[in-house]
Design an enzyme around this catalytic site. Structure first.
Site, PDB file in Angstrom:
ATOM      1  N   THR A 123       0.787  -1.320  -0.374  1.00 35.63           N
ATOM      2  CA  THR A 123      -0.162   0.102  -0.485  1.00 35.63           C
ATOM      3  C   THR A 123       0.735   1.189   0.044  1.00 35.63           C
ATOM      4  O   THR A 123       2.267   1.544   0.542  1.00 35.63           O
ATOM      5  CB  THR A 123      -0.807   0.158   1.372  1.00 35.63           C
ATOM      6  OG1 THR A 123      -1.699   1.289   1.518  1.00 35.63           O
ATOM      7  CG2 THR A 123      -0.033  -0.339   3.181  1.00 35.63           C
ATOM      8  N   ASP A 124       0.334   2.353  -0.532  1.00 34.00           N
ATOM      9  CA  ASP A 124       0.539   4.048  -0.138  1.00 34.00           C
ATOM     10  C   ASP A 124       1.254   3.973   1.528  1.00 34.00           C
ATOM     11  O   ASP A 124       1.443   4.747   1.124  1.00 34.00           O
ATOM     12  CB  ASP A 124       0.378   5.007  -1.191  1.00 34.00           C
ATOM     13  CG  ASP A 124      -1.145   5.169  -0.592  1.00 34.00           C
ATOM     14  OD1 ASP A 124      -1.719   4.499   0.452  1.00 34.00           O
ATOM     15  OD2 ASP A 124      -1.748   6.138  -1.482  1.00 34.00           O
ATOM     16  N   GLU A 125       0.621   3.576   2.328  1.00 28.95           N
ATOM     17  CA  GLU A 125       0.852   4.062   3.465  1.00 28.95           C
ATOM     18  C   GLU A 125       1.011   3.532   4.287  1.00 28.95           C
ATOM     19  O   GLU A 125       1.362   4.010   5.029  1.00 28.95           O
ATOM     20  CB  GLU A 125      -1.079   3.080   4.293  1.00 28.95           C
ATOM     21  CG  GLU A 125      -2.561   4.016   3.775  1.00 28.95           C
ATOM     22  CD  GLU A 125      -3.027   3.828   4.121  1.00 28.95           C
ATOM     23  OE1 GLU A 125      -2.878   3.440   5.670  1.00 28.95           O
ATOM     24  OE2 GLU A 125      -4.605   3.722   3.795  1.00 28.95           O
ATOM     25  N   TYR A 147      -2.049  -0.338  11.348  1.00 31.33           N
ATOM     26  CA  TYR A 147      -2.088  -0.609   9.344  1.00 31.33           C
ATOM     27  C   TYR A 147      -0.873  -0.567   8.630  1.00 31.33           C
ATOM     28  O   TYR A 147      -0.365  -2.103   8.850  1.00 31.33           O
ATOM     29  CB  TYR A 147      -3.334  -0.097   9.099  1.00 31.33           C
ATOM     30  CG  TYR A 147      -3.363  -0.751   7.324  1.00 31.33           C
ATOM     31  CD1 TYR A 147      -3.210  -2.162   6.840  1.00 31.33           C
ATOM     32  CD2 TYR A 147      -2.729   0.041   6.715  1.00 31.33           C
ATOM     33  CE1 TYR A 147      -3.399  -2.422   6.458  1.00 31.33           C
ATOM     34  CE2 TYR A 147      -3.303   0.011   5.209  1.00 31.33           C
ATOM     35  CZ  TYR A 147      -3.411  -1.366   5.164  1.00 31.33           C
ATOM     36  OH  TYR A 147      -3.200  -1.642   3.846  1.00 31.33           O
ATOM     37  N   LYS A 151       2.019  -3.608   8.027  1.00 28.43           N
ATOM     38  CA  LYS A 151       2.099  -3.502   6.106  1.00 28.43           C
ATOM     39  C   LYS A 151       3.671  -3.584   6.104  1.00 28.43           C
ATOM     40  O   LYS A 151       4.133  -3.705   4.945  1.00 28.43           O
ATOM     41  CB  LYS A 151       1.160  -2.165   5.275  1.00 28.43           C
ATOM     42  CG  LYS A 151      -0.330  -3.418   5.370  1.00 28.43           C
ATOM     43  CD  LYS A 151       0.289  -4.443   4.521  1.00 28.43           C
ATOM     44  CE  LYS A 151      -0.148  -4.445   3.249  1.00 28.43           C
ATOM     45  NZ  LYS A 151      -0.319  -5.761   2.168  1.00 28.43           N
TER      46      LYS A 151
HETATM   47  O1  DAU Z   1      -4.167   4.581   0.511  1.00 22.32           O
HETATM   48  C1  DAU Z   1      -4.185   2.317   0.341  1.00 22.32           C
HETATM   49  C2  DAU Z   1      -4.913   2.127   1.383  1.00 22.32           C
HETATM   50  O2  DAU Z   1      -6.629   2.569   0.992  1.00 22.32           O
HETATM   51  C3  DAU Z   1      -5.474   0.718   1.607  1.00 22.32           C
HETATM   52  O3  DAU Z   1      -3.980  -0.036   2.017  1.00 22.32           O
HETATM   53  C4  DAU Z   1      -6.127   0.508   2.852  1.00 22.32           C
HETATM   54  O4  DAU Z   1      -6.610  -1.265   3.245  1.00 22.32           O
HETATM   55  C5  DAU Z   1      -7.386   0.626   2.572  1.00 22.32           C
HETATM   56  O5  DAU Z   1      -8.190   0.832   3.803  1.00 22.32           O
HETATM   57  C6  DAU Z   1      -7.207   2.171   1.990  1.00 22.32           C
HETATM   58  O6  DAU Z   1      -7.081   2.886   3.250  1.00 22.32           O
HETATM   59  P1  DAU Z   1      -8.011   4.937   3.475  1.00 22.32           P
HETATM   60  O7  DAU Z   1      -8.116   4.673   4.876  1.00 22.32           O
HETATM   61  O8  DAU Z   1      -7.364   5.867   3.298  1.00 22.32           O
HETATM   62  O9  DAU Z   1      -9.548   4.218   3.355  1.00 22.32           O
HETATM   63  P2  DAU Z   1     -10.961   4.310   3.950  1.00 22.32           P
HETATM   64  O10 DAU Z   1     -12.021   3.781   2.897  1.00 22.32           O
HETATM   65  O11 DAU Z   1     -11.056   4.051   5.281  1.00 22.32           O
HETATM   66  O12 DAU Z   1     -10.607   6.211   4.142  1.00 22.32           O
HETATM   67  C7  DAU Z   1     -10.675   6.800   2.810  1.00 22.32           C
HETATM   68  C8  DAU Z   1     -10.662   8.033   3.629  1.00 22.32           C
HETATM   69  O13 DAU Z   1     -11.657   8.848   4.335  1.00 22.32           O
HETATM   70  C9  DAU Z   1     -10.033   8.281   4.759  1.00 22.32           C
HETATM   71  O14 DAU Z   1      -8.812   9.875   4.581  1.00 22.32           O
HETATM   72  C10 DAU Z   1     -10.874   8.066   5.797  1.00 22.32           C
HETATM   73  C11 DAU Z   1     -11.721   8.980   5.312  1.00 22.32           C
HETATM   74  N1  DAU Z   1     -12.880   8.315   5.764  1.00 22.32           N
HETATM   75  C12 DAU Z   1     -13.067   7.303   6.174  1.00 22.32           C
HETATM   76  C13 DAU Z   1     -14.466   6.021   6.682  1.00 22.32           C
HETATM   77  C14 DAU Z   1     -14.620   4.778   6.767  1.00 22.32           C
HETATM   78  C15 DAU Z   1     -13.907   9.271   6.653  1.00 22.32           C
HETATM   79  O15 DAU Z   1     -14.355  10.291   6.094  1.00 22.32           O
HETATM   80  N2  DAU Z   1     -15.173   8.256   7.314  1.00 22.32           N
HETATM   81  C16 DAU Z   1     -15.627   6.679   7.603  1.00 22.32           C
HETATM   82  O16 DAU Z   1     -16.803   6.571   7.266  1.00 22.32           O
END
Ligand code: DAU
Length: 337
Positions: A123-125, A147, A151
């Site tokens: 991942t980019d993270e 997380y 990774k």
């Molecule tokens: O960048 C790649 C990554 O993308 C992967 O390595 C991870 O496994 C994957 O979960 C994802 O991580 P993020 O944390 O970026 O994904 P998430 O969908 O949880 O959140 C995307 C963005 O939206 C992040 O800035 C947090 C925000 N968010 C997320 C959720 C679930 C909200 O504002 N509200 C929410 O309820």
């Protein structure tokens, strides 16, 4: 060619397996998956009867199972991972088990059995928040969530095994992946379902955090190309350059579902929330000739339509009811190593 897909019942794997089966005739796929909360064999119902496909229930954190399933494998693609940042903040144990110990088990099995090729999906993270500019393949790891740290540890092990033992591993770093079959805890499917069900959407902090997005099919093509043409020991970033604040995606989803801005609920920010990710994917484009084909707006529209049409799939994911579904549908074929 026998391909071992670990984590094949998760979101990325469940897109990759049908992609491979429709792209190549002469392959055999073994899907090795622990069927945690995020793994769902219902996502693979379309290929379940394909004689070239086989499911084996098991966990990469179990070295004995990994050794057994690795026998006779020509290529491993490791999609198995705990992936949700918020869950890692609550309890990181499973992340260490799968993303660190699991990768170690795979690397050991590949080393000892002489498996010809191992592609590890990361991942980019691992690069942490990138407030300006882009991370390339040489950028320093600065993971900031449990997380991302797990990774990064797995990626370091891959690098160490390549250098020390000559294990034929390739590591990829991907941006945020979206499309059909994503577990409804991630931003796009969670917000889509909430909006469709008349609920509010929880935007963390000010909603101005930036993520870079890639559609499932574009990612499958990138991995396929890396498998075919990538050089062992190398690292490839997979990104589209399409970077957008969460609030903008939220507004697009509101428009696609016919809701209005009153659906937005600003909630407490995620602890340690990375403000921005941005990957430089020039290497993949110039050396291997990959380009994304799906525009974000088209991909997002397709994704929302898919979720509208698959409410039962979502409900079963939420309740865990799909566990009964796979027992009924796949009972005889469920094998454990
Ligand atoms: O960048 C790649 C990554 O993308 C992967 O390595 C991870 O496994 C994957 O979960 C994802 O991580 P993020 O944390 O970026 O994904 P998430 O969908 O949880 O959140 C995307 C963005 O939206 C992040 O800035 C947090 C925000 N968010 C997320 C959720 C679930 C909200 O504002 N509200 C929410 O309820």
């Amino acid at each position: 060619m026998r391909i071992l897909i670990t984590g094949g019942a998760g979101f990325m794997g469940a897109n990759m397996i049908p992609y491979l089966l429709r792209t190549y005739k002469d392959i055999e796929i073994v899907n090795f998956d622990a069927l945690t909360y995020a793994g769902n064999l219902e996502s693979l119902a379309g290929v379940a009867d394909d004689p070239r496909y086989r499911f084996v229930k098991g966990d990469i954190a179990d070295a004995r199972q990994v050794d057994a399933v690795m026998k006779g494998v020509d290529l491993v693609i490791n999609y198995a991972a705990e992936t949700h940042v918020d869950r890692s903040i609550i309890d990181a144990r499973a992340f260490i088990e799968t993303n660190v110990n699991g990768v170690y088990n795979l690397l050991e099995a590949v080393r000892q059995q002489g498996t010809p090729r191992f592609v590890h999906i990361s991942t980019d993270e691992v690069f942490g928040a990138v407030l300006e500019g882009e991370s390339d393949e040489e950028s320093k790891f600065e993971p900031r969530s449990p997380y991302a740290a797990s990774k990064a540890a797995g990626d370091h092990l891959c690098h160490a095994y390549a250098v020390t033992y000559g294990v034929p591993v390739i590591v990829t770093h991907s941006v945020n992946y979206y499309g059909p079959y994503q577990f409804p805890e991630k931003l796009i499917p969670l917000f889509t379902m909430n909006l469709l069900e008349g609920k509010k959407v929880p935007v963390y902090g000010d909603g101005l955090q930036v993520r870079e997005w890639i559609f499932t099919e574009d990612h499958c093509r990138a991995i396929d190309l890396i498998v075919q043409k990538g050089l062992v020991g190398e690292v490839y970033n997979i990104g589209t350059g399409y970077r957008v604040p969460n609030l903008e995606i939220t507004k697009k989803l509101i428009a696609l579902t016919g809701r209005d801005d009153s659906a937005i609920e600003y909630v407490a920010d995620r602890p340690g929330h990375d403000r921005r990710y941005a990957l430089n994917s020039t290497k993949l484009r110039t050396q291997l000739g990959w380009e994304p084909q799906m525009s974000f707006d088209e991909g997002l529209g397709l994704t929302v339509e898919w979720y509208k049409a698959h409410r039962t799939w979502v409900d079963r994911c939420r309740t865990g009811e799909y566990k009964d579904y796979y027992q009924k549908q796949y009972g005889e074929r469920l094998k454990t190593v």
